[in-house]
Motif scaffolding. Structure first.
Motif, PDB file in Angstrom:
ATOM      1  N   ASP A  20       0.837  -1.200   0.000  1.00  0.00           N
ATOM      2  CA  ASP A  20       0.000   0.000   0.000  1.00  0.00           C
ATOM      3  C   ASP A  20       0.874   1.254   0.000  1.00  0.00           C
ATOM      4  OD1 ASP A  20       0.500   0.885   2.877  1.00  0.00           O
ATOM      5  OD2 ASP A  20      -0.276  -1.145   3.194  1.00  0.00           O
ATOM      6  N   ILE A  21       0.245   2.374  -0.289  1.00  0.00           N
ATOM      7  CA  ILE A  21       0.974   3.638  -0.427  1.00  0.00           C
ATOM      8  C   ILE A  21       1.588   4.091   0.895  1.00  0.00           C
ATOM      9  CG2 ILE A  21      -1.023   5.166  -0.123  1.00  0.00           C
ATOM     10  CD1 ILE A  21       1.806   5.671  -2.699  1.00  0.00           C
ATOM     11  N   GLU A  25       5.457   4.879   1.122  1.00  0.00           N
ATOM     12  CA  GLU A  25       5.939   6.216   1.470  1.00  0.00           C
ATOM     13  C   GLU A  25       6.849   6.172   2.690  1.00  0.00           C
ATOM     14  OE1 GLU A  25       2.713   9.006   1.813  1.00  0.00           O
ATOM     15  OE2 GLU A  25       2.286   8.912  -0.338  1.00  0.00           O
ATOM     16  N   LEU A  42       7.156   6.172  -6.664  1.00  0.00           N
ATOM     17  CA  LEU A  42       6.117   5.235  -6.246  1.00  0.00           C
ATOM     18  C   LEU A  42       5.018   5.186  -7.301  1.00  0.00           C
ATOM     19  CD1 LEU A  42       5.863   6.279  -2.495  1.00  0.00           C
ATOM     20  CD2 LEU A  42       7.247   4.451  -3.511  1.00  0.00           C
ATOM     21  N   TYR A  43       4.680   3.980  -7.703  1.00  0.00           N
ATOM     22  CA  TYR A  43       3.655   3.756  -8.724  1.00  0.00           C
ATOM     23  C   TYR A  43       2.514   2.953  -8.114  1.00  0.00           C
ATOM     24  CZ  TYR A  43       7.284   5.210 -11.962  1.00  0.00           C
ATOM     25  OH  TYR A  43       8.251   5.926 -12.610  1.00  0.00           O
ATOM     26  N   PRO A  44       1.440   3.619  -7.660  1.00  0.00           N
ATOM     27  CA  PRO A  44       0.296   2.888  -7.122  1.00  0.00           C
ATOM     28  C   PRO A  44      -0.548   2.308  -8.262  1.00  0.00           C
ATOM     29  CG  PRO A  44      -0.113   5.237  -7.031  1.00  0.00           C
ATOM     30  CD  PRO A  44       1.292   5.062  -7.560  1.00  0.00           C
ATOM     31  N   GLY A  45      -1.459   1.436  -7.896  1.00  0.00           N
ATOM     32  CA  GLY A  45      -2.397   0.912  -8.879  1.00  0.00           C
ATOM     33  C   GLY A  45      -1.876  -0.253  -9.695  1.00  0.00           C
ATOM     34  N   GLU A  61      -0.896  -3.498  -5.640  1.00  0.00           N
ATOM     35  CA  GLU A  61       0.362  -3.153  -4.990  1.00  0.00           C
ATOM     36  C   GLU A  61       0.817  -1.764  -5.424  1.00  0.00           C
ATOM     37  OE1 GLU A  61       2.893  -6.999  -4.023  1.00  0.00           O
ATOM     38  OE2 GLU A  61       2.649  -6.776  -6.205  1.00  0.00           O
ATOM     39  N   VAL A  62       1.813  -1.284  -4.729  1.00  0.00           N
ATOM     40  CA  VAL A  62       2.518  -0.051  -5.079  1.00  0.00           C
ATOM     41  C   VAL A  62       3.947  -0.463  -5.384  1.00  0.00           C
ATOM     42  CG1 VAL A  62       3.326   2.194  -4.249  1.00  0.00           C
ATOM     43  CG2 VAL A  62       1.070   1.323  -3.556  1.00  0.00           C
TER      44      VAL A  62
END
Length: 113
Positions: A20-21, A25, A42-45, A61-62
């Protein structure tokens, strides 16, 4: 600062997916704070499909791309592993073959020598 391109730089990406973000982070901030990473993208989604313990799983995932010196890769992975919640995290080191010198000069100043 020059706009020239440097070939065969001393930098690498360390690729790692996280759940998760917030976790991503927190890891990114710790690595930058400790001068183990110049920057973490960071690449979410991201959706990952994989087999785990005999079952095919699908999870959101991120993905983190950690930019660091090649010489710091092992130390960076060791620090990231302590913050990573996965039982078997992926840490894949990808070479950065080309880069503009002004960016790389900035990155050099951000991480341990």
């Amino acid at each position: 600062m020059s706009g020239e391109t440097q070939i065969g730089s001393e930098f690498v990406f360390i690729y790692t997916p996280l759940p998760d973000i917030g976790t991503a982070e927190a890891m990114a901030r710790a690595l930058v704070r400790d001068r183990l990473a110049a920057c973490v993208n960071l690449y979410p989604g991201i959706v990952s499909v994989y087999e785990w313990k005999g079952e095919v799983e699908t999870d959101g995932e991120v993905v983190a791309f950690i930019k660091t010196r090649r010489a710091l890769a092992e130390e960076t992975i060791a620090a990231a592993r302590k913050l990573h919640p996965y039982e078997v995290p992926a840490f894949l080191v990808l070479p950065i073959e080309n880069g503009n010198e002004d960016y790389l000069a900035w990155a050099r100043g951000q991480v341990k020598a």
